[in-house]
Write a protein that holds these residues in place. Sequence first.
Motif, PDB file in Angstrom:
ATOM      1  N   THR A 173      33.986 -42.644  -1.594  1.00  0.00           N
ATOM      2  CA  THR A 173      33.192 -43.675  -2.257  1.00  0.00           C
ATOM      3  C   THR A 173      31.714 -43.346  -2.038  1.00  0.00           C
ATOM      4  O   THR A 173      31.265 -42.282  -2.422  1.00  0.00           O
ATOM      5  CB  THR A 173      33.564 -45.085  -1.755  1.00  0.00           C
ATOM      6  N   ALA A 174      30.952 -44.225  -1.438  1.00  0.00           N
ATOM      7  CA  ALA A 174      29.540 -43.951  -1.173  1.00  0.00           C
ATOM      8  C   ALA A 174      29.021 -44.939  -0.144  1.00  0.00           C
ATOM      9  O   ALA A 174      29.597 -46.024   0.045  1.00  0.00           O
ATOM     10  CB  ALA A 174      28.700 -44.045  -2.450  1.00  0.00           C
ATOM     11  N   LEU A 175      27.918 -44.596   0.493  1.00  0.00           N
ATOM     12  CA  LEU A 175      27.320 -45.465   1.495  1.00  0.00           C
ATOM     13  C   LEU A 175      26.928 -46.815   0.894  1.00  0.00           C
ATOM     14  O   LEU A 175      26.941 -47.836   1.579  1.00  0.00           O
ATOM     15  CB  LEU A 175      26.094 -44.796   2.117  1.00  0.00           C
ATOM     16  N   SER A 176      26.604 -46.824  -0.386  1.00  0.00           N
ATOM     17  CA  SER A 176      26.197 -48.074  -1.030  1.00  0.00           C
ATOM     18  C   SER A 176      27.305 -49.116  -1.027  1.00  0.00           C
ATOM     19  O   SER A 176      27.041 -50.311  -1.181  1.00  0.00           O
ATOM     20  CB  SER A 176      25.732 -47.816  -2.466  1.00  0.00           C
ATOM     21  N   ALA A 177      28.560 -48.698  -0.839  1.00  0.00           N
ATOM     22  CA  ALA A 177      29.654 -49.662  -0.740  1.00  0.00           C
ATOM     23  C   ALA A 177      29.579 -50.442   0.565  1.00  0.00           C
ATOM     24  O   ALA A 177      30.143 -51.534   0.671  1.00  0.00           O
ATOM     25  CB  ALA A 177      31.001 -48.950  -0.841  1.00  0.00           C
ATOM     26  N   LEU A 178      28.889 -49.889   1.567  1.00  0.00           N
ATOM     27  CA  LEU A 178      28.708 -50.561   2.852  1.00  0.00           C
ATOM     28  C   LEU A 178      27.325 -51.185   2.975  1.00  0.00           C
ATOM     29  O   LEU A 178      27.142 -52.191   3.663  1.00  0.00           O
ATOM     30  CB  LEU A 178      28.903 -49.562   4.005  1.00  0.00           C
ATOM     31  N   GLN A 179      26.347 -50.569   2.331  1.00  0.00           N
ATOM     32  CA  GLN A 179      24.963 -51.025   2.381  1.00  0.00           C
ATOM     33  C   GLN A 179      24.424 -51.036   0.954  1.00  0.00           C
ATOM     34  O   GLN A 179      23.833 -50.067   0.494  1.00  0.00           O
ATOM     35  CB  GLN A 179      24.131 -50.095   3.273  1.00  0.00           C
ATOM     36  N   PRO A 180      24.681 -52.116   0.217  1.00  0.00           N
ATOM     37  CA  PRO A 180      24.374 -52.155  -1.216  1.00  0.00           C
ATOM     38  C   PRO A 180      22.914 -51.834  -1.537  1.00  0.00           C
ATOM     39  O   PRO A 180      21.998 -52.139  -0.763  1.00  0.00           O
ATOM     40  CB  PRO A 180      24.725 -53.587  -1.610  1.00  0.00           C
ATOM     41  N   ILE A 181      22.737 -51.217  -2.705  1.00  0.00           N
ATOM     42  CA  ILE A 181      21.424 -50.840  -3.222  1.00  0.00           C
ATOM     43  C   ILE A 181      21.274 -51.468  -4.596  1.00  0.00           C
ATOM     44  O   ILE A 181      22.214 -51.477  -5.394  1.00  0.00           O
ATOM     45  CB  ILE A 181      21.302 -49.301  -3.343  1.00  0.00           C
ATOM     46  N   ALA A 182      20.105 -51.999  -4.886  1.00  0.00           N
ATOM     47  CA  ALA A 182      19.848 -52.586  -6.196  1.00  0.00           C
ATOM     48  C   ALA A 182      20.115 -51.566  -7.290  1.00  0.00           C
ATOM     49  O   ALA A 182      19.804 -50.378  -7.148  1.00  0.00           O
ATOM     50  CB  ALA A 182      18.398 -53.070  -6.285  1.00  0.00           C
ATOM     51  N   LYS A 183      20.709 -52.019  -8.381  1.00  0.00           N
ATOM     52  CA  LYS A 183      21.055 -51.234  -9.556  1.00  0.00           C
ATOM     53  C   LYS A 183      22.299 -50.365  -9.377  1.00  0.00           C
ATOM     54  O   LYS A 183      22.668 -49.614 -10.268  1.00  0.00           O
ATOM     55  CB  LYS A 183      19.873 -50.391 -10.043  1.00  0.00           C
ATOM     56  N   PHE A 184      22.948 -50.469  -8.228  1.00  0.00           N
ATOM     57  CA  PHE A 184      24.207 -49.753  -7.989  1.00  0.00           C
ATOM     58  C   PHE A 184      25.397 -50.707  -8.053  1.00  0.00           C
ATOM     59  O   PHE A 184      26.457 -50.415  -7.539  1.00  0.00           O
ATOM     60  CB  PHE A 184      24.185 -49.068  -6.617  1.00  0.00           C
TER      61      PHE A 184
END
Length: 258
Positions: free
Chosen positions: A139-150
């Motif tokens: 998956t990606a780190l953004s699944a644990l630490q969300p980033i705007a526009k993701f």
Amino acid sequence: MDLALRDKVAIVGGASQGIGFAIARLLAAEGAHVAMVARRRERLEEAVAQVGGGAFAIAADIRKAEDCERIVASATAQFGRLDILVNNDGAPPLGRIDEFDDAAWSKAVEQNLMSVVRLTRHAVPHLRAAGGGAIVNITALSALQPIAKFGLSVATWAGVHGYAKTLSLEVAADRITVNTICPGRIATGRLDKVFGSGAGGAPVDDAAIAEMAKQIPLGRVGTTDEIAGLVAFLASPWGAYMTGCVFHVDGGRLGAVI
């Protein structure tokens, strides 16, 4: 260190480039037979040629239910068994959550979540027949630490995390492990597409890389081989006591204790 992967059979998604290609290449180098999956046949066949012996091309679109079934059927017909499934693909478009319509959400769910569900559903009977095996989701780190526009990625990959944890409990008795890897900033074409300086995914320049490195405790962007190494370890007997885990390979970026 011998990972004891010789003659094991693996399916690797998104294998024509980036992280998927690095995973396929390393598993093949360890002696595994690898069914490499991607949508674009020409590019995929070039990647298979680079990986060499033990690699097999399956051109397919994991967003389609019938292709997920065909992928597993083709790999097991070619090699006679299945030991490793690596669920990996690209990512949905970037943008504000409130700008996406139902069609965009449906596509994201098909690509990120349902592809994992379907491929795994078809793979598990073969893993069970082999006496056990490994499923690794990327998956990606953004699944644990969300980033705007993701948002499309964050929401659907979070679903993968919940699915994988539940599945790990249900197949543990079959000696099947289920783990998920969340890469941080990794040097791939995706990095260029998201953070590149020009339209169409222009390469990230040295200044942008240096700025990224300041946000990473280890002071650098990661490599695809570092993701591949963890996949190979988890798929090996050395990783057989790890299941239901989420690994963040991010140079220390995650700002939480989990």
